[in-house]
Design an enzyme around this catalytic site. Structure first.
Site, PDB file in Angstrom:
ATOM      1  CD  GLU A   1       7.325   3.673   1.143  1.00 44.48           C
ATOM      2  OE1 GLU A   1       7.485   3.331  -0.568  1.00 44.48           O
ATOM      3  OE2 GLU A   1       7.576   2.677   1.956  1.00 44.48           O
TER       4      GLU A   1
ATOM      5  CD  GLU B   1      12.211   3.421  -0.419  1.00 42.26           C
ATOM      6  OE1 GLU B   1      13.141   3.672   0.741  1.00 42.26           O
ATOM      7  OE2 GLU B   1      11.287   2.964  -0.712  1.00 42.26           O
ATOM      8  CD  GLU B   2       5.986   3.503  -4.591  1.00 36.24           C
ATOM      9  OE1 GLU B   2       4.919   4.335  -4.805  1.00 36.24           O
ATOM     10  OE2 GLU B   2       5.591   2.936  -3.444  1.00 36.24           O
TER      11      GLU B   2
END
Length: 324
Positions: A205, A208-209
């Site tokens: 995460e 990805e962010e």
């Protein structure tokens, strides 16, 4: 496919080539002295085996579906077939039946009915849950309270506390969801995918962010809540990660902005100060930074029942000291 329109005693099976046959559609039927389960592979055509009143089934197929003649079964019918489904015992007092050969649907209904009567009595199946590749129907046989476990009860989420050597924390502003338009800076968060470990999800995460590479260190705390998405309960794990890079490349589809922010500035946000749980999380993070708190690190383990690798999250420091 509209499933809620079916009566209680309906069974739905798929057929790839012909709606009247079960050929080429492997069916997995699990019956039990305690439970009975049917797993069917969804396709564009269905054969419906049900009780008494015909009920139409609507399909999402792009090709038109002509009404099918339903096979009627009533409780007063006497079993004409003495042949039963071949089965093997499972680990929970039930039986498993695997069907991988073509079978006429009428024959299957007779054999299925005789088998269920043999196990106890025909009561009916109800919908338990659905997945992209199958629908599961269950049937409780004994005259006792139903104890069939429900479908998945929890969603698992993570929040990633990533701090660099300058005591700056990696934060994002989201452009969707509850935080959209609030101006609140928050930790990167996300949902753990099916079959994914918590520590893997936390690293993923963040990448990805924000585009930042990181290394998982510990689970610092977790929170349980209820009536969340789809009325399910929710488990949220606060994780600490070490950054391995610093350049930020935002995920534009979900993130409005991202930056490295001094932790004190992050914690001073009015939204944070008004939230009991977020203030607790801040206290935990500060205690960890000061060396006054220990979280839980993943340790690879195995099980007597499976060759699969498991991760046990433990306070490794205290465990090491206690064993020394």
């Amino acid at each position: 496919m509209i499933l809620k329109s079916l009566p209680k005693l309906s069974l739905v099976f798929s057929s790839i080539n012909n709606s009247r046959y079960l050929a080429n559609a492997t069916q997995r039927f699990i019956s039990s002295r305690r439970t009975t389960t049917i797993i069917t592979t969804p396709t564009s055509r269905v054969v419906k085996i049900r009780v008494k009143t015909p009920v139409p089934i609507r399909s999402m197929s792009t090709s038109p579906i002509l009404p099918q003649t339903a096979s009627e079964i009533t409780a007063e019918d006497q079993v004409q077939q003495v042949k039963l489904l071949t089965s093997t015992d499972d680990h929970y007092g039930g039986v498993i039946v695997e069907l991988d050969q073509p079978m006429d649907s009428t024959t299957f209904v007779s054999i299925l009915r005789a088998s269920i009567i043999h196990w106890k009595q025909l009561e009916g199946f109800w919908y338990h849950h659905a997945e992209p590749k199958y629908l599961m129907l269950v049937y409780w046989i004994p005259e006792s309270p139903n104890t069939i476990p429900p479908n998945a009860t929890h969603r698992v989420g993570i929040g990633s506390f990533v701090m660099n050597e300058k005591h700056e924390v990696l934060v994002v502003r989201e452009n969707s969801g509850l935080f959209q338009g609030t101006g609140v800076w928050k930790f990167p968060t996300g949902v753990v995918d099916q079959g994914e470990d918590i520590y893997v999800a936390a690293v993923r995460e963040v990448k990805e962010e924000t585009g930042v590479d990181s290394e998982f260190l510990e689970v610092l705390a977790f929170r349980q809540s209820h009536n969340s998405f789809f009325e399910k309960s929710d488990l949220f794990f606060l994780c600490m990660l070490r950054p391995l890079s610093s350049d930020i490349q935002m995920q534009n589809s979900e993130i409005e902005d991202a930056q490295w922010m001094p932790f004190v500035e992050y914690a001073a946000q009015p939204f944070i100060q008004k939230s009991d749980i977020l203030k607790y999380m801040n206290d935990i993070c500060l205690a960890k930074i000061d060396g006054r708190y220990s979280g839980y690190a993943p340790i690879s383990t195995s099980s007597n029942f499976s060759e699969q690798q498991y991760y046990l999250y433990v306070n490794a420091g205290d465990l090491k000291r206690s064993n020394s």
